[in-house]
Design an enzyme around this catalytic site. Structure first.
Site, PDB file in Angstrom:
ATOM      1  N   ASP A 106       0.871  -1.169   0.000  1.00 12.14           N
ATOM      2  CA  ASP A 106       0.000   0.000   0.000  1.00 12.14           C
ATOM      3  C   ASP A 106       0.910   1.221   0.000  1.00 12.14           C
ATOM      4  O   ASP A 106       1.366   1.670   1.060  1.00 12.14           O
ATOM      5  CB  ASP A 106      -0.916   0.005   1.225  1.00 12.14           C
ATOM      6  CG  ASP A 106      -1.821   1.222   1.247  1.00 12.14           C
ATOM      7  OD1 ASP A 106      -2.469   1.502   0.228  1.00 12.14           O
ATOM      8  OD2 ASP A 106      -1.882   1.913   2.289  1.00 12.14           O
TER       9      ASP A 106
ATOM     10  N   GLU B  91      -1.938  -1.541  -5.205  1.00 10.28           N
ATOM     11  CA  GLU B  91      -3.155  -0.840  -5.620  1.00 10.28           C
ATOM     12  C   GLU B  91      -2.862   0.092  -6.794  1.00 10.28           C
ATOM     13  O   GLU B  91      -1.821   0.741  -6.841  1.00 10.28           O
ATOM     14  CB  GLU B  91      -3.706  -0.033  -4.443  1.00 10.28           C
ATOM     15  CG  GLU B  91      -5.048   0.615  -4.704  1.00 10.28           C
ATOM     16  CD  GLU B  91      -5.585   1.337  -3.476  1.00 10.28           C
ATOM     17  OE1 GLU B  91      -6.257   2.361  -3.644  1.00 10.28           O
ATOM     18  OE2 GLU B  91      -5.310   0.862  -2.355  1.00 10.28           O
TER      19      GLU B  91
ATOM     20  N   ASP C 251      -2.845   1.325   6.759  1.00 10.12           N
ATOM     21  CA  ASP C 251      -1.878   1.076   5.684  1.00 10.12           C
ATOM     22  C   ASP C 251      -1.476  -0.389   5.635  1.00 10.12           C
ATOM     23  O   ASP C 251      -1.333  -0.975   4.554  1.00 10.12           O
ATOM     24  CB  ASP C 251      -0.636   1.952   5.889  1.00 10.12           C
ATOM     25  CG  ASP C 251      -0.972   3.430   5.901  1.00 10.12           C
ATOM     26  OD1 ASP C 251      -1.507   3.928   4.901  1.00 10.12           O
ATOM     27  OD2 ASP C 251      -0.705   4.089   6.923  1.00 10.12           O
TER      28      ASP C 251
END
EC number: 3.1.21.10
Length: 200
Positions: free
Chosen positions: A12, A71, A144
Site C-alpha cells: 500500500d 493498488e 496502511d
C-alpha cells in the site's frame, strides 16, 4: 509431495507511510508471514523515494515472496497528491521488479470486494476482515498495513493464481468459489458467506 505455500507481498504505497504485508497462500488457507508500515522520514522527494525502495527491498530479501500486488493509482481532486502517490508507487514497483517479482496491479474496488465482498467497504471493515481471514482477531492492523495485506489477499483470490497450485477450491476475484455458467449472483453471494463463515 506436500504443496509449498506461495508467498505474496502486498504493498500500500504512500509518500509518508507505505504499508506492506506478506502472506503464505495455499488453496483454502492464508497465513500471515510479515506485515508493517514504513514510516518515511521527511526530506527531499528523492530521499523519501529511496527510503521506500530500500525498505521494501529489505522486506523482500527477508521474506522471499514469489509475487507482489499493489493498488492502482486513482485520480482525486488534488492533482499534486496524485502525482506524489504515483512517485511512491513507482519506487515500490521498482523495488519488486529489481528483485525479480511480478507486480500485479488491482483497483481499490477490486481489493475491497475481494476481502469484504463489497467494493465500497470502509477502512475499518477492511481492517476487521483482514484480521478475520488471517485468524488474527486479537491483532490490530493499521489502515496502511491492512490495505497492503488486502492487496496480497486479492491476488490470492484471483484466477491469476489458478494453475500455479493444485486448487482444492478455486477462488474468484470476489473471494467466492468460481461460479458455474448460469449460476445466479445470489448463489455467488451465498458461496462467499459460506466461505467466510468457515473461518470462524
Amino acid at each position: 509431495m506436500e504443496t509449498q505455500a506461495l508467498k505474496i507481498l502486498g504493498i500500500d504505497p504512500g509518500l509518508n507511510h507505505t504499508g506492506y504485508g506478506v502472506i503464505a497462500y495455499l488453496p483454502g488457507k492464508i497465513t500471515l508471514v510479515d506485515s508493517g508500515v514504513l514510516n518515511v522520514p521527511k526530506g527531499e522527494l528523492y530521499e523519501r523515494l529511496a527510503y521506500i525502495y530500500k525498505g521494501l527491498a529489505e522486506i523482500i530479501e527477508k521474506n522471499r515472496p514469489a509475487v507482489s500486488a499493489i493498488e492502482k493509482t486513482f485520480l482525486n481532486t488534488n492533482a499534486q497528491s496524485s502525482m506524489l502517490l504515483s512517485h511512491a508507487r513507482g519506487a515500490a514497483i521498482c523495488a519488486a521488479a529489481v528483485q525479480g517479482l511480478e507486480c500485479r496491479e488491482f483497483s481499490t474496488r477490486e481489493i475491497k470486494k475481494s476481502v469484504t465482498g463489497y467494493g465500497a467497504a470502509e477502512k475499518q471493515q477492511i481492517q476487521e476482515m483482514v484480521a478475520r481471514l488471517l485468524r488474527c482477531e486479537d491483532k490490530k492492523f493499521s489502515e496502511d498495513e491492512a490495505d497492503a495485506i488486502a492487496a496480497a489477499i486479492c491476488y490470492a483470490n484471483t484466477k491469476i493464481i489458478l494453475g500455479m497450485l493444485p486448487a482444492q477450491k478455486k477462488l474468484g476475484v470476489s473471494g467466492t468459489a468460481v461460479a458455474r455458467k448460469g449460476s445466479s449472483s445470489s448463489r455467488v453471494r451465498g458461496q462467499w458467506t459460506k466461505l467466510v463463515g468457515g473461518l470462524k
